[in-house]
Design an enzyme around this catalytic site. Structure first.
Site, PDB file in Angstrom:
ATOM      1  N   LYS A 197       0.854  -1.183   0.000  1.00 18.21           N
ATOM      2  CA  LYS A 197       0.000   0.000   0.000  1.00 18.21           C
ATOM      3  C   LYS A 197       0.895   1.239   0.000  1.00 18.21           C
ATOM      4  O   LYS A 197       1.929   1.279   0.690  1.00 18.21           O
ATOM      5  CB  LYS A 197      -0.901  -0.018   1.232  1.00 18.21           C
ATOM      6  CG  LYS A 197      -1.919   1.102   1.311  1.00 18.21           C
ATOM      7  CD  LYS A 197      -2.806   0.916   2.534  1.00 18.21           C
ATOM      8  CE  LYS A 197      -3.865   2.002   2.643  1.00 18.21           C
ATOM      9  NZ  LYS A 197      -4.756   1.803   3.812  1.00 18.21           N
ATOM     10  N   SER A 241      -9.510   1.907   3.321  1.00 18.13           N
ATOM     11  CA  SER A 241      -8.674   2.700   2.439  1.00 18.13           C
ATOM     12  C   SER A 241      -7.697   1.877   1.599  1.00 18.13           C
ATOM     13  O   SER A 241      -7.060   2.404   0.686  1.00 18.13           O
ATOM     14  CB  SER A 241      -7.879   3.705   3.273  1.00 18.13           C
ATOM     15  OG  SER A 241      -7.013   3.050   4.191  1.00 18.13           O
ATOM     16  N   SER A 253      -9.729  -0.849   7.381  1.00 17.88           N
ATOM     17  CA  SER A 253      -9.133  -0.575   6.072  1.00 17.88           C
ATOM     18  C   SER A 253      -8.489  -1.781   5.408  1.00 17.88           C
ATOM     19  O   SER A 253      -8.212  -1.755   4.211  1.00 17.88           O
ATOM     20  CB  SER A 253      -8.083   0.541   6.195  1.00 17.88           C
ATOM     21  OG  SER A 253      -8.697   1.789   6.311  1.00 17.88           O
TER      22      SER A 253
END
Length: 490
Positions: free
Chosen positions: A79, A154, A178
């Site tokens: 990420k 996210s 997330s």
């Protein structure tokens, strides 16, 4: 075997046995990304040339009888919140569009040490701050099962990359769900470990140069196509870190092998007032029906074992206090925009709006006191103790990941319609996940089916704090009976 949908553990064994080369594995992923990332937009930054060089070196090492570690030659993605030395790291935030760190995040360094090759960085919500994944730098991530739908957030790019066969393993973060919500939306496996189990040093947020404000709730999570890979990733990333001295010296637990017939499970297909989509309830009941003949005991819980609205209030306030003051002053989710953000994200049916309504706390959030912060931590301690006590007689707890399956792209904070109810955005996406950030308990998500529209459905499996290896072992057995992993037809 389709290389791009093999597990990291399978690929590592194949590379060690010289059944396939690291270069061949890398080229397979690059070809998959080239074919499909244009429509999914999961990969934000590709590390192609450096990855190719490293794959060649990996094969040369194997030829010499050398082994870098258990991930020797395995391409992984991260990420775009984890700092990577010499590779763009933005957090999806425009002021960081040219930020190239000089040092890896601790977890990145540990995966490199195990032989992993950094293939690229995945797309996300701006500064990891939404249940969808879009930002002004890289645009919107689309769900590989249906491009009109969000992959969640996210860590939407993370889950989408694993589902679409762009990577063998992925790291994300989880402060309100997330990691778990995107895994549910995209049909992959995920782990949120115990709070503070893994160092977050070198993770954004906090923004570079900001003091360390995130002291609770946020963990480093992982995504994979098998529980075996989640276990492997955890074993490589845990441990003390001089850069983050509040990571406690708790070793990974030793697992006593249990058959399902020795395992005691509690389960919920719904919590009071928080009824999920019917297809989610149905999928969990099907999973439970499959497990009942195999397990020592199963009991249904209608709600968490404490005052849920009170827990939401503490979680909401702690989340805001941790994250608001970790952001640059001009970030969109900073203090000046809190009233708008909270008002929009808590719209919907009045009963549900009242269950988790941050707007009532705005004065305290905008003008916090040290006493108020310590009072929140004290309340949190009580909820942790209550959860520990309730789970003690049981091995794991099964429950939904979210009130909704993946939904069509929409503005941040827009209500989600579920079975005719207008559910607040925060509650629909994070109502079933953020509680376990508050109490710090580890959670595994496994895919258990699909909706009539062909969208994945996941299930949370919650274990005891600091007993991730036991949780993963049990989750693996549950997955054999109730799991339903598939990859999308791109």
């Amino acid at each position: 075997m389709d290389i791009v949908f093999a597990t990291a553990s399978q690929l590592a064994q194949m590379i060690r046995n010289k059944e396939v080369s690291a270069v061949e594995v890398l080229e397979a992923y690059l070809e998959q990304i080239d074919k499909h990332n244009g429509k999914i937009n999961a990969i934000a930054t590709l590390n192609q040339e450096k990855a190719k060089k490293r794959a060649i070196e990996a094969d040369e090492a194997i030829a010499k009888g050398e082994n870098w570690g258990v991930l020797h030659g395995i391409p992984i993605t991260l990420k775009d919140t984890f700092e990577t030395a010499g590779l763009l790291t933005t957090g999806g935030y425009k002021p960081l569009k040219n930020y190239i760190p000089s040092q890896d995040a601790t977890v990145v360094a540990r995966l490199r040490l195990a032989g992993a090759i950094i293939l690229g960085k995945t797309n996300l919500a701006e500064m990891a701050s939404d249940f969808q994944s879009t930002n002004d730098l890289f645009g919107r991530v689309n769900n590989p099962w249906n491009l009109d739908y969000t992959p969640g957030g996210s860590s939407g790019g993370s889950a989408a990359a694993i589902a679409a066969g762009f990577s063998a393993l992925e790291l994300g973060n989880d402060a309100s769900g997330s990691t778990r919500q995107p895994a549910h939306f995209c049909g992959v496996y995920a782990l949120k470990p115990t709070d503070r189990r893994i160092s977050t040093a070198g993770h954004i947020p906090e923004a570079p140069g900001m003091p360390k404000c995130i002291r609770q709730l946020m963990t480093v999570g992982s995504f994979a196509r098998s529980i075996e890979d989640l276990r492997l990733c955890l074993s490589l990333t845990v441990g003390l870190d001089p850069r983050q001295p509040d990571v406690p010296p708790v070793p990974l637990d030793t697992v006593d092998e249990k058959d399902l017939q020795d395992i005691r499970i509690v389960w919920s297909d719904s919590w009071d007032k928080m009824t999920p989509a019917l297809e989610i309830k149905t999928a969990i009941n099907i999973a439970v029906d499959r497990l009942k003949p195999e397990c020592a005991e199963m009991e249904q819980w209608a709600s968490p074992p404490f005052d849920l609205p009170a827990a939401f209030k503490v979680c909401d306030r702690l989340t805001a206090l941790n994250f608001v003051y970790s952001q640059p002053v001009d970030f969109d989710a900073s203090k000046k925009n809190l009233p708008v953000m909270f008002r929009e994200a808590t719209q919907g049916d009045k009963e549900l709006r009242d269950l988790s309504n941050l707007s009532q706390f705005l004065p305290a959030l905008l003008n916090p006191t040290l006493k108020g912060y310590f009072e929140l931590l004290t309340k949190r301690d009580r909820f942790i103790a209550q959860m520990d006590e309730a789970l003690e007689p049981w091995d794991v707890w099964l429950c939904p990941v979210a009130m909704t399956t993946a939904f069509t792209h929409r503005s941040k904070g827009a209500v989600i319609e579920i079975e005719g109810r207008k559910v607040p955005y925060f509650l629909a996406n994070g109502g079933y996940t953020m509680l376990f950030n508050l109490t710090g308990h580890p959670v595994v998500v496994i895919p258990i089916g699909q909706s009539e529209a062909g969208l994945p459905i996941g299930m949370q499996i919650i274990g005891k704090r600091w007993r991730e290896m036991e949780l993963l072992a049990i989750a693996e057995k549950i997955d054999e009976i109730a799991g339903d992993f598939q990859h999308p037809s791109l």
